[in-house]
Design a protein around this motif. Structure first.
Motif, PDB file in Angstrom:
ATOM      1  N   ARG A   1       4.203  -0.107  -5.192  1.00 18.06           N
ATOM      2  CA  ARG A   1       3.843  -1.540  -5.327  1.00 18.06           C
ATOM      3  C   ARG A   1       4.156  -2.096  -6.413  1.00 18.06           C
ATOM      4  O   ARG A   1       3.076  -2.927  -6.274  1.00 18.06           O
TER       5      ARG A   1
ATOM      6  N   GLU B   1       0.666  -1.280  -0.013  1.00 17.16           N
ATOM      7  CA  GLU B   1      -0.269  -0.034  -0.221  1.00 17.16           C
ATOM      8  C   GLU B   1       0.941   1.384  -0.183  1.00 17.16           C
ATOM      9  O   GLU B   1       0.548   2.182   0.415  1.00 17.16           O
ATOM     10  N   ASP B   2       1.663   0.870  -0.610  1.00 14.70           N
ATOM     11  CA  ASP B   2       3.037   2.138  -0.148  1.00 14.70           C
ATOM     12  C   ASP B   2       2.717   3.586  -1.230  1.00 14.70           C
ATOM     13  O   ASP B   2       1.914   3.608  -1.896  1.00 14.70           O
TER      14      ASP B   2
ATOM     15  N   SER C   1       4.312   5.328  -2.725  1.00 18.36           N
ATOM     16  CA  SER C   1       4.731   5.718  -4.764  1.00 18.36           C
ATOM     17  C   SER C   1       4.684   4.135  -5.397  1.00 18.36           C
ATOM     18  O   SER C   1       4.381   2.968  -4.831  1.00 18.36           O
ATOM     19  N   TRP C   2       3.429   4.795  -6.486  1.00 19.92           N
ATOM     20  CA  TRP C   2       2.782   3.615  -7.890  1.00 19.92           C
ATOM     21  C   TRP C   2       4.315   2.465  -7.565  1.00 19.92           C
ATOM     22  O   TRP C   2       4.470   1.104  -7.956  1.00 19.92           O
ATOM     23  N   ARG C   3       5.941   2.662  -7.807  1.00 18.50           N
ATOM     24  CA  ARG C   3       7.203   2.421  -7.919  1.00 18.50           C
ATOM     25  C   ARG C   3       7.035   1.054  -7.143  1.00 18.50           C
ATOM     26  O   ARG C   3       7.465  -0.189  -8.083  1.00 18.50           O
TER      27      ARG C   3
END
Lengths: 648, 504
Positions: free
Chosen positions: A276, A269-270, A272-274
């Motif tokens: 995830r 659930e970070d 940052s999409w990187r």
């Protein structure tokens, strides 16, 4: 910019060689050594690449005492030279006198491990790792480990990043005091000031954990992992994900929940999409590492979220894993989980706004049918397949078609055939030739699954239409496709459906189409067998030897050469040979050339046919195939009509 | 301790301030096209929007100017809190009312900070910084185009810009306000804040980077305690850009700020700063996308030289080390930078680098790409450079003479030939004696290479010809390493060489 000062060695060798006229064999070595200092980078590079030759000529003693110090001094060279040097030194153990002396290689590699350029540094580390195994345990502690320590406490970040990759190779083979030091150094680097070093440490964390004793994994590694996974920079956090997977495989089940899961949950659930994305990308490994219970409780909801992520990159990565994730679910609850949790998300993805997401899904979705069984597939998956078959993006449709075999096993392809056909036809006529090429490649597969009747009725005409496509690559693929179809449906089918159409094209006004006939014959003669070849194809080939276009005539020669192995020797002698002889006296020099080629091969063929019937034809055909294809390229005539014979 | 930087940026182009139209719009001649493309894209603010749990309905608050003095701060604070609500700009019709209320509130706050004194009291600092953080800090979304080329492609524009711009504007006004107290702000504008601010420089939207540049410059100027940290983090960003990703949209902007920072460095230069020059700025020249930030980079480099002439040799040798091998466009940029450097070089430093430098310049002159050759030859139009060349004619002319002579006969481009002719003429006037000597020895050299060509190919490696005295051309020493199989042949070409030499 090369190492300016010539070491004694080079002068010595150089002069020695120059004076010793009698010692011819060493002369090239003197040149190579000279060129190590040349101003031209290319010459230095060539010389470095032959470093092992130089070392071999110098002998182990002089390599150690003269060559290596010289190389250590030339470290300020172009990166390209340094890269070659770093690679060479990894294979130098025997050249310095074997494992006993391998530590001599450390000084130059240590300098290389501190340079700025990443590829050089990485190569130096790779070589260091390689030669670390050749150190005796004592040498490892006396020479190698101090080097690692020096790198780990270097001033500039480059040496510290290099150190990260070296801990795991020396840890298992040193004493426990040294082990404690190594752990301490690694810990320090994990909280290094510069993100570059923390990234390097994070990427080696999993590897390092694997060589540690379990108690230290629990006491040391977990806290490092937790810290790196909540680093302020997402580029560090995302590397911790992979480490997390490795760590999870090392720990006993009962510790997972408390030691790694909180961190992994947080990563999924970070913000940052990187990060995830990384979780999605490693999801199957993660699933295997944590086992069925945690999968059920934690990973299923996490996976749902990833499939619904707001960034398409993450959704696509997760969609790629759908099949694998479902396959690896615990058997007792697999179907329920898929039906209630995963399938609803998958349904949404079918109409995603992003084509990469849809196409990632299309490449795996068919695999779900084997997991869910016939009834569920018909009821729930079939509508999705059908929707994707109608997708606006050709890649999505192609991905579905390319995976038809999975569905075929479960429900049979008939259920799909009504929707399949329009999709195939549309792809077959797509304006982009690469799309057409892709669908041609699936034709044999489709034909096998749909059966000969359906094929004759619906698809045969498409296959024939590709033979006259205006792009050569498509015509070529179509030719190859025919051969595979005949392999599937047999020679009799070929004789009734394909061969007449192919041979009919021999009278086409377009010479490219006439040549296609020849190419088809080349491809089909072997699968169709001697009878069809001799009876039906050969006469057409003979007739084409009078074609007015030279390209057709020399392709006749090439075809005769190619189908020769299929024919009996009598036919070769009485029918083929006269035609080739006639072509060999053609007015066009290319036709002559290929006819003579064919005659000489034919001659060998007849000669060899008797003793080595099974082996020799293949050999000779094979050998000539490579040769001939080069020739085709060179010898294609610049006939005005040949202009469209190029790839668009 | 370094001296404080000059606050008004002395960088090549000063950042836009105030309400003026951001430069990207002025430059862009095709606004309609960019709008259309921007709309096709996904919302650039999606990552951020995701974290808003439930949408709050905004209700308009009374205007600041109508509020009684006693309540102004309270109202200001409420408005700041109101502005923490984020909106979905992907859906352009969603919650229009709420968006308008927030926009009006932001406008009011900007105006209030800009015009009235005494508004910024201590309790407002955390609220203001919180509002700014909530709005601007977000993970930048993946680039729409993985091969985004900042020179060719249109940047993805930030969808929530109508609000974001005002937030940035407020932040800038806040920093520039006469009431602004660094001692209060430093509690909230801390290292973590700055790090996040720096990460935003990767935004594809040039309008956003423009604001960030000005803001970071002000932060650097006012919050002294953060300076070293900011420089270190910029270092890290650059190193990552050079050696790891090769992608970062804000390099030019960061360099522009650095340009004015370098300007303020104290003398003598700290080793930290020299290290930055040698290990970060010079390697930046290797980047593929150099053209985007080259002007700013060259400016920084020249700034360093002007500060401390002793770094000159590092700079020039560094540039020579990274000299482009295949990209002529970059070569022209390098030559431009060298000229900028030579413009301010000290003669004593020039002497230290002239040899490798002019070898490279000679190589450029013989480039078949006429722009490279032309750019190099333009050096002779620069009076200061010309005076340096003249002073060191004895060294430089022999380095370039051969190239000039050869290229003047061989180059395909007329402009180059006439430029070379002028250069040769200049040299002739500078030192005619040296020029004549070089001309004659060049001819002898040429003859020698012709002799070398006479040697059979397989011998060329093994054979050294030494002409002990070219003029008398009688004594020849030929040293043959490899005994040849055919001695007659050997004798034959020795005879050829003798004949050739006699004709000299």
């Amino acid at each position: 910019a090369s190492g300016a000062q010539g070491p004694a060695l080079v002068e010595g060798v150089g002069l020695g060689m120059a004076g010793a006229d009698s010692d011819d064999s060493l002369y090239p070595i003197a040149v190579l050594i000279d060129e190590l200092r040349n101003e031209d980078v290319q010459l230095r590079l060539n010389s470095i690449k032959k470093l092992s030759t130089i070392a071999l000529a110098l002998g182990v003693e002089r390599t150690r005492t003269e060559l290596l110090p010289f190389l250590t001094d030339t470290i300020y060279d172009e990166d390209e030279v340094l890269l070659a040097l770093a690679e060479q030194l990894g294979n130098f153990t025997m050249l310095v006198g074997g494992p006993e002396y391998v530590h001599c290689l450390l000084p130059p590699l240590e300098s290389l491990a501190t340079v700025e350029e990443t590829v050089v540094r990485d190569k130096a580390v790779e070589s260091l790792r390689k030669i670390s195994h050749e150190h005796s345990p004592v040498d490892l502690e006396v020479h190698f480990e101090p080097l690692v320590k020096r790198l780990a406490s270097g001033d500039w970040f480059t040496s510290r990043t290099s150190a990260c990759g070296l801990f795991s190779v020396c840890y298992p083979r040193v004493s426990s005091t040294v082990k404690a030091e190594i752990r301490q150094h690694f810990r320090t680097l994990c909280s290094d000031d510069t993100p570059m070093v923390r990234r390097a440490a994070a990427s080696k964390l999993g590897e390092f954990a694997k060589v540690l004793e379990l108690e230290y994994v629990k006491s040391d590694i977990i806290s490092l992992f937790t810290a790196l996974a909540s680093d302020e920079q997402d580029s560090v956090r995302l590397l911790a994900v992979e480490a997390g997977v490795s760590i999870a495989t090392l720990l006993p089940q009962e510790d997972l929940e408390t030691l790694v899961m909180p961190t992994l949950r947080q990563a999924a659930e970070d913000k940052s999409w990187r990060v995830r994305y990384m979780v999605a990308d490693k999801f199957s490994d993660l699933q295997k590492a944590v086992g069925p219970e945690i999968t059920k409780n934690d990973l299923v909801p996490a996976f749902q979220n990833l499939l619904k992520d707001c960034e398409a990159e993450v959704r696509a990565a997760a969609a790629n894993k759908v099949k694998e994730f479902c396959e690896n679910l615990p058997e007792d609850s697999r179907e329920t989980i898929i039906m209630t949790h995963i399938l609803p998300c998958v349904k949404e993805l079918v109409s995603d706004t992003n084509q990469h997401v849809k196409s990632a899904l299309a490449s795996v979705i068919m695999g779900l049918s084997t997991i869910l069984g016939k009834d569920n597939t018909v009821e729930h998956l079939l509508p999705l397949f059908l929707a994707q078959l109608k997708d606006e993006c050709p890649e999505v449709r192609l991905n579905i078609i390319s995976n038809l075999d999975c569905v075929n096993e479960v429900i049979g392809i008939r259920q799909l055939s009504q929707s399949l056909l329009p999709a195939i036809v549309e792809l077959a006529e797509d304006a982009k030739w690469r799309v057409r090429l892709a669908i041609i490649e699936y034709m044999p597969l489709l034909a096998g699954q749909l059966g000969v009747e359906f094929f004759d009725e619906k698809l045969n005409s498409l296959c024939m239409a590709w033979l006259v496509d205006h792009v050569y690559a498509i015509r070529e693929a179509a030719t190859c496709n025919l051969m595979k179809l005949v392999e599937k449906f047999g020679a009799e089918w070929a004789q009734n459906t394909i061969v007449p159409k192919v041979l009919g094209m021999a009278n086409d006004p377009n010479y490219l189409h006439r040549m296609t006939t020849l190419f088809c014959i080349n491809a089909l003669s072997e699968v169709c067998g001697q009878e069809i070849t001799t009876k039906h194809m050969l006469p057409v080939v003979f007739k084409m030897s009078n074609d007015q276009v030279a390209n057709v005539r020399f392709n006749v020669a090439k075809s005769l050469q190619k189908i020769g192995p299929v024919l009996d020797s009598n036919c070769l002698q009485t029918e083929v040979k006269p035609v080739l002889e006639k072509l060999a006296s053609d007015q066009d020099m290319d036709v002559k050339y290929f006819a003579q080629e064919a005659i000489s091969v034919e001659h060998k063929l007849r000669f060899l046919l008797k003793p080595l019937q099974s082996v020799s034809p293949i050999m000779s055909v094979d050998r000539n195939h490579g040769f001939e294809s080069n020739k085709t390229y060179n010898k294609t005539k610049l006939n005005p009509a040949a202009r469209d014979d190029t790839l668009m | 301790m370094e001296t404080p930087t000059k606050l008004p940026p002395s960088s090549p182009s000063s950042p836009t301030t105030g309400f003026s139209v951001p430069s990207a719009e002025k430059v862009d001649g095709f606004p309609r096209r960019s709008m259309r493309r921007a709309r096709q894209r996904r919302s650039h603010s999606s990552s951020q929007f995701r974290y808003q749990s439930s949408q709050v309905e905004l209700t308009p608050l009374p205007l600041l100017k109508d509020a009684p003095v006693a309540e102004i701060h309270d109202l200001f604070c409420k408005k700041l809190q109101q502005c923490c609500v984020l909106f979905d700009f992907l859906d352009c019709v969603a919650d229009l009312k709420g968006k308008e209320i927030k926009r009006a509130a932001l406008n009011e706050l900007v105006e209030s900070v800009a015009t009235s004194r005494g508004v910024l009291i201590e309790p407002l600092y955390p609220e203001a910084i919180k509002m700014i953080s909530v709005n601007i800090f977000r993970t930048l979304p993946p680039s729409e185009n993985p091969e985004f080329d900042p020179e060719e492609d249109e940047p993805a524009l930030e969808a929530s810009w109508p609000h974001l711009q005002l937030v940035y504007e407020l932040f800038l006004r806040f920093l520039e306000s006469p009431d602004f107290q660094p001692s209060l702000a430093k509690r909230y504008v801390d290292q973590k804040f700055v790090l996040q601010l720096l990460e935003l420089f990767d935004s594809e939207d040039p309008r956003e980077r423009e604001y960030l540049k000005t803001i970071l410059h002000r932060v650097y100027g006012k919050l002294l305690g953060l300076r070293a940290y900011i420089r270190k983090q910029i270092n890290n960003i650059f190193l990552r850009f050079i050696y790891e990703t090769e992608r970062f949209n804000g390099v030019a902007e960061l360099l522009e700020i650095l340009g004015s920072i370098i300007n303020g460095f104290a003398l003598p230069l700290k080793s930290e700063h020299k290290q930055f020059l040698v290990r970060v700025l010079i390697p930046l020249h290797t980047a593929k996308s150099l053209s985007i930030f080259h002007a700013q980079l060259a400016y920084c480099v020249v700034q360093f030289m002007e500060k401390d002439a002793t770094v000159t040799e590092h700079i020039i040798r560094g540039l020579l080390r990274y000299w482009p091998k295949t990209c002529t466009q970059k070569e022209v940029m390098f030559l431009g930078e060298i000229e900028e450097i030579l413009d301010v070089i000290e003669p004593s430093q020039f002497i230290r680098v002239q040899e490798p430098l002019f070898k490279q310049i000679a190589a450029c002159i013989s480039s078949p790409h006429f722009q490279v050759a032309e750019r190099a030859l333009y050096f002779w139009n620069n009076e200061y450079i010309l005076s340096l060349i003249e002073e060191n004619c004895q060294v430089i002319l022999p380095l370039v003479f051969g190239t000039l002579y050869r290229v003047s006969k061989e180059h395909w481009n007329q402009t180059i030939i006439s430029l070379i002719y002028n250069v040769l003429k200049t040299f002739m006037e500078m030192n005619s004696k040296l020029f004549d000597d070089l001309t004659s020895s060049y001819k002898v050299e040429k003859q020698k290479t012709r002799l070398h060509r006479l040697l059979p190919k397989k011998w060329s490696l093994h054979t050294r010809i030494k002409l002990l005295d070219e003029r008398s051309s009688n004594i020849i020493e030929i040293n043959i390493y490899k005994k040849t199989k055919n001695n007659n042949n050997n004798i034959k070409w020795i005879g050829d060489i003798k004949r050739e030499l006699k004709s000299l």
